[in-house]
Design an enzyme around this catalytic site. Structure first.
Site, PDB file in Angstrom:
ATOM      1  N   GLY A   1      21.202   0.743 -37.290  1.00  0.00           N
ATOM      2  CA  GLY A   1      20.023   1.604 -37.342  1.00  0.00           C
ATOM      3  C   GLY A   1      19.941   2.385 -38.639  1.00  0.00           C
TER       4      GLY A   1
ATOM      5  N   ASP B   1      26.314  -4.684 -26.327  1.00  0.00           N
ATOM      6  CA  ASP B   1      25.463  -3.675 -25.697  1.00  0.00           C
ATOM      7  C   ASP B   1      26.372  -2.559 -25.183  1.00  0.00           C
ATOM      8  OD1 ASP B   1      23.892  -2.164 -23.923  1.00  0.00           O
ATOM      9  OD2 ASP B   1      22.681  -3.908 -23.355  1.00  0.00           O
TER      10      ASP B   1
ATOM     11  N   LYS C   1      20.333   4.486 -19.442  1.00  0.00           N
ATOM     12  CA  LYS C   1      21.590   3.748 -19.320  1.00  0.00           C
ATOM     13  C   LYS C   1      22.306   3.664 -20.661  1.00  0.00           C
ATOM     14  CE  LYS C   1      20.424   0.678 -15.442  1.00  0.00           C
ATOM     15  NZ  LYS C   1      20.201  -0.742 -15.061  1.00  0.00           N
TER      16      LYS C   1
ATOM     17  N   TYR D   1      14.985  10.260 -22.823  1.00  0.00           N
ATOM     18  CA  TYR D   1      15.767  10.490 -24.042  1.00  0.00           C
ATOM     19  C   TYR D   1      16.348  11.899 -24.067  1.00  0.00           C
ATOM     20  CZ  TYR D   1      16.935  10.556 -29.036  1.00  0.00           C
ATOM     21  OH  TYR D   1      17.597  10.648 -30.237  1.00  0.00           O
TER      22      TYR D   1
ATOM     23  N   ARG E   1       7.709   6.415 -36.034  1.00  0.00           N
ATOM     24  CA  ARG E   1       7.987   7.745 -36.560  1.00  0.00           C
ATOM     25  C   ARG E   1       6.982   8.076 -37.648  1.00  0.00           C
ATOM     26  NH1 ARG E   1      14.521   6.956 -37.099  1.00  0.00           N
ATOM     27  NH2 ARG E   1      15.045   7.317 -34.912  1.00  0.00           N
TER      28      ARG E   1
END
Length: 312
Positions: A15, A61, A94, A148, A189
């Site tokens: 990221g 993951d 999760k 979030y 964003r």
């Protein structure tokens, strides 16, 4: 391999923050293990690192346990923009909660230090301004952003409990709006949205009246703060962000000015539960870490525009 060489595991390493952090750690002589599943990131951000002798990529993951020997864990994995985390809010919860538990278990097993990237979103739509770490927030636990916001609050709780119960060396930083190279142009964003739309000569959409404020920190400054936090004896939480507060409209005009354009804006509906003001109090970061941002918005926007031009 040098037995004194430290190993760093970076979850969410492909990221925006992770890709920049991986490069910084490699430059500092670390062996870096980047763990990601490309749910909200892209391999292109780390493809240039694949040939580095001290870089390893693990496709995984974080909702599933992982067993990776390491000295330090930078736990960044989470869908961080509203576009991404509202796409599948249950999976978002999760990822953040299970992912943090799995990272903490790995840290406990290998007695590794763990830094959690928490968020300014835990303050919700704040009634205290600027936001200090002692402020407990004004969050709607049932709103569309709660998957979030509340999951990050839970992640902080887990770090505190592992520190108290197991003595795990946890560190929590609350990250405010960050931008720079390796941003995803489609993450929704405001910085990436304005730059990409203006480069494509499109109208930009401002949600609400555009007077809502944000504080934008260039990613290099943020990575400096993250590294200082990991090397410190502090547990946090500590705010990391730029205290320069500007409106969304001012940001639009800054981008347009650097591109030599007349900004063309359309106004849309306000986003549900979107904070009206956002600005960090970074007194603790200054005092305890000797950290504060150095890169101006003008310089940072210029460097981000150049990045988007190169990858277009």
């Amino acid at each position: 391999m040098d037995l004194l060489q430290k190993t760093a595991l970076v979850t969410g390493g492909a990221g925006l923050i992770g890709a920049n952090l991986c490069r910084r750690l490699l430059a500092e002589g670390y062996r870096v293990i980047c763990l990601d599943n490309f749910y909200t990131s892209y391999e292109a951000s780390i493809v240039s690192l694949h040939g580095h002798p001290c870089f390893e990529f693990v496709l995984h993951d974080v909702t599933q346990p992982f067993d990776i020997p390491t000295d330090e864990i930078y736990h960044l994995a989470a869908p961080a923009s509203p576009v991404h985390y509202q796409k599948d809010p249950i999976y978002t919860s999760k990822t953040i909660v299970f992912g943090t538990l799995n990272a903490l278990e790995c840290a406990k097993q290998y007695q590794a230090k763990l830094l959690l990237s928490s968020t300014s979103e835990i303050y919700g739509d704040p009634v205290e301004h600027p936001q200090r770490e002692s402020y407990h927030g004004n969050v709607n636990p049932n709103g569309p952003r709660a998957c979030y916001d509340e999951s990050k609050r839970c992640a902080e709780t887990l770090c505190s409990d592992y520190r108290r119960r197991y003595g795990t060396d946890t560190k929590v930083v609350r990250i405010f709006n960050t931008y720079g190279p390796y941003m995803d142009s489609r993450d929704g964003r405001v910085v990436s949205e304005f730059i990409t739309k203006m480069l494509d000569d499109c109208h930009i959409v401002v949600h609400g009246n555009g007077k809502q404020t944000r504080s934008f920190c260039f990613v290099d400054d943020l990575v400096d703060g993250i590294r200082l936090m990991m090397e410190s004896d502090e547990a946090g939480p500590i705010n990391l962000g730029n205290p320069q507060e500007i409106t969304v409209l001012q940001l639009a005009h800054e981008v347009a000015e650097q591109l030599g354009l007349q900004v063309s804006m359309q106004y849309g509906e306000a986003v549900v539960d979107e904070p009206s003001r956002r600005r960090p109090d970074i007194t603790l970061a200054k005092t305890l870490l000797d950290w504060q941002p150095k890169i101006s918005l003008c310089e940072g926007i210029g460097r981000t525009i150049e990045y988007f031009r190169q990858v277009d």
